[in-house]
Design a protein around this motif. Sequence first.
Motif, PDB file in Angstrom:
ATOM      1  N   GLY A   1       0.826  -1.209   0.000  1.00  0.00           N
ATOM      2  CA  GLY A   1       0.000   0.000   0.000  1.00  0.00           C
ATOM      3  C   GLY A   1       0.857   1.254   0.000  1.00  0.00           C
TER       4      GLY A   1
ATOM      5  N   GLY B   1      -0.427   4.271   0.494  1.00  0.00           N
ATOM      6  CA  GLY B   1      -1.500   5.158   0.921  1.00  0.00           C
ATOM      7  C   GLY B   1      -1.168   5.867   2.213  1.00  0.00           C
TER       8      GLY B   1
ATOM      9  N   GLY C   1       0.549  -1.770   5.069  1.00  0.00           N
ATOM     10  CA  GLY C   1      -0.292  -0.577   5.137  1.00  0.00           C
ATOM     11  C   GLY C   1      -1.536  -0.795   4.318  1.00  0.00           C
ATOM     12  N   SER C   2      -2.010  -2.048   4.316  1.00  0.00           N
ATOM     13  CA  SER C   2      -3.167  -2.369   3.477  1.00  0.00           C
ATOM     14  C   SER C   2      -4.445  -1.928   4.170  1.00  0.00           C
ATOM     15  CB  SER C   2      -3.191  -3.858   3.157  1.00  0.00           C
ATOM     16  OG  SER C   2      -3.793  -4.559   4.220  1.00  0.00           O
ATOM     17  N   ASP C   3      -5.542  -1.977   3.441  1.00  0.00           N
ATOM     18  CA  ASP C   3      -6.779  -1.422   3.985  1.00  0.00           C
ATOM     19  C   ASP C   3      -7.895  -2.456   4.095  1.00  0.00           C
ATOM     20  OD1 ASP C   3      -7.306  -1.834   1.359  1.00  0.00           O
ATOM     21  OD2 ASP C   3      -8.101   0.167   0.938  1.00  0.00           O
ATOM     22  N   ASN C   4      -7.527  -3.742   4.080  1.00  0.00           N
ATOM     23  CA  ASN C   4      -8.597  -4.741   4.176  1.00  0.00           C
ATOM     24  C   ASN C   4      -8.073  -6.011   4.837  1.00  0.00           C
ATOM     25  OD1 ASN C   4      -7.878  -6.856   1.910  1.00  0.00           O
ATOM     26  ND2 ASN C   4      -7.490  -4.802   1.073  1.00  0.00           N
ATOM     27  N   PHE C   5      -8.999  -6.762   5.425  1.00  0.00           N
ATOM     28  CA  PHE C   5      -8.615  -7.967   6.167  1.00  0.00           C
ATOM     29  C   PHE C   5      -8.067  -9.086   5.282  1.00  0.00           C
ATOM     30  CE2 PHE C   5     -11.270  -5.998   9.488  1.00  0.00           C
ATOM     31  CZ  PHE C   5     -10.350  -6.035  10.519  1.00  0.00           C
TER      32      PHE C   5
ATOM     33  N   ARG D   1      -4.525  -8.504   4.832  1.00  0.00           N
ATOM     34  CA  ARG D   1      -3.755  -8.620   6.080  1.00  0.00           C
ATOM     35  C   ARG D   1      -3.471 -10.086   6.419  1.00  0.00           C
ATOM     36  NH1 ARG D   1      -2.740  -4.144   8.814  1.00  0.00           N
ATOM     37  NH2 ARG D   1      -3.609  -2.279   7.827  1.00  0.00           N
TER      38      ARG D   1
ATOM     39  N   SER E   1      -2.239  -0.616  11.674  1.00  0.00           N
ATOM     40  CA  SER E   1      -3.560  -0.294  11.153  1.00  0.00           C
ATOM     41  C   SER E   1      -4.068   0.960  11.834  1.00  0.00           C
ATOM     42  CB  SER E   1      -4.520  -1.463  11.365  1.00  0.00           C
ATOM     43  OG  SER E   1      -4.571  -1.811  12.732  1.00  0.00           O
ATOM     44  N   ILE E   2      -4.983   1.617  11.139  1.00  0.00           N
ATOM     45  CA  ILE E   2      -5.530   2.882  11.639  1.00  0.00           C
ATOM     46  C   ILE E   2      -7.026   2.893  11.411  1.00  0.00           C
ATOM     47  CG2 ILE E   2      -3.511   4.379  11.426  1.00  0.00           C
ATOM     48  CD1 ILE E   2      -4.500   5.042   8.563  1.00  0.00           C
TER      49      ILE E   2
ATOM     50  N   CYS F   1     -11.837   2.635   6.409  1.00  0.00           N
ATOM     51  CA  CYS F   1     -11.590   4.058   6.652  1.00  0.00           C
ATOM     52  C   CYS F   1     -12.478   4.917   5.755  1.00  0.00           C
ATOM     53  CB  CYS F   1     -10.129   4.395   6.416  1.00  0.00           C
ATOM     54  SG  CYS F   1      -9.048   3.830   7.744  1.00  0.00           S
TER      55      CYS F   1
END
Lengths: 91, 400
Positions: B159, B161, B249-253, B256, B274-275, B310
């Motif tokens: 990522g 991002g 820095g990925s945005d999905n399970f 991950r 994660s954030i 997010c």
Amino acid sequence: MATVRIPSPLRKYTGGQAKITVPGATVGEVVQNLVQTYPGMQSRLQDDAGEIKRFINIFVNENEIRSLQGADSPVAETDEISIVPAMAGGK
Amino acid sequence: MTYVSVQRLLAEAKKEINEISVHQLKDALTRVEDLVLIDIRELDEWEQGSLDEAFFLPRGNLEFGIENIVMERDTPIALMCAGGVRSIFAAKSLQDMGYTNVASVAGGFNGWKNAGYPFSVPRSLTAEQRSRYARHTIMPEVGEAGQLKLLDAKVLLIGAGGLGSPAAIYLAAAGVGTIGLVDFDVVDTSNLQRQIIHRLDAVGKPKVQSAADTIARLNPDVRVVGHQTQITSENAFDLIEQYDIVLNGSDNFPTRYLVNDACVLLGKPLVDASIFRFDGSVTVYDTAAGSPCYRCQYPDPPPPGDVPSCAEGGVLGVLPGIIGSLQAVEAIKLIVGIGTPLTGRVLQYDALEAEFREFRIHKNPDCPVCGEHPTVTQLIDYQEFCGIPHPNGNVPEPAL
Ligand SMILES: [Zn+2]
């Protein structure tokens, strides 16, 4: 009473409160009392069988309850219980 | 005022210090386990060749720098210069500082070389690099050797991002030589609130291209490898294999779990973070070093829809700046080999309460991927896996 720390996504169920004192001698009892006081939390924390969901970490002070005695982990007056759900965000 | 000739000074010093021959040094290097050999010549001399065993500490910095190399005053120390003269004065000076077991190598490096003993030409930074990384190299924990490790390191960022932006910028500034970026997205205006590696003029461009452009303007030492693709069970091994460390820095399970499994199976350290909204979390999974993995911490992913992204829940723009920077710190520590890694611990940041907290996580002996009897031995199609409700009855629910 132990202090329970509420993660920000769940604070809408606690009127914005980040820390709540909740009675209970074990983690299971504390969670039960928590979801009774704030019913919106129930489906967030527990599955249909009443178990803590497996993508939520619950810590007594700094220790995850699966490394203690799970829901039976004892809770002392001065303990701090933290609810930490898995987050996926990164972008 | 009386004048003292250098010959006289040398003769006086020689009386007080211990000299050893290059042959004695050769013998001592194999025999005396805690012997510290210090090459006190100037940089341009050292660059022509030195002993692999030698620490480089020029005469001019000796008194200031010695305690960073040798703490105990009774440690055996051998000092080497070019011909064995400067090292006599240096030995005298260390003795005056209270070092009790100091020797000067008679004949110095030239004598060593002429005796046919082995040496090598040390790798070193260029003049430009020496100036660029001066604030790193001046710290003995990093030094030139640590900076060279950074320049040799290969780090993959999943990522480009929110988390990937600050991590990539700081790793590039630190001189991490190869930075791989996996991202199939293009830059959107809504990214600019937090994805600081991208600029307004990059909107519409692939993120890997935009990030590579920013890094190229920052540090020409860094080679950026853009992987404009989605990481999948098909390509994960091929991608990760080429790198030393992975930053998530990925945005999905699904990603991950996939990245975790691939890192466990390949034995690569994973700096995970994660954030969400005002909360951030960072930890290091390094199962090759005995640490727990993501599945130890979260055995099952939430069912789809149970946890918002997010995009749905929002995120404070500066939050990934904090957490992604912590990822860069952990990566640099792993590369240089300093400090205590954030393994078996999760660092949690609550921006609203302005609090950092640390939790312990434990290795799960029944972990399906890193446990004693693993059932996950190859990468599986996580999109589907994440869509299957857990047998104990979790069903997809509306967002938090
Ligand atoms: Zn594991």
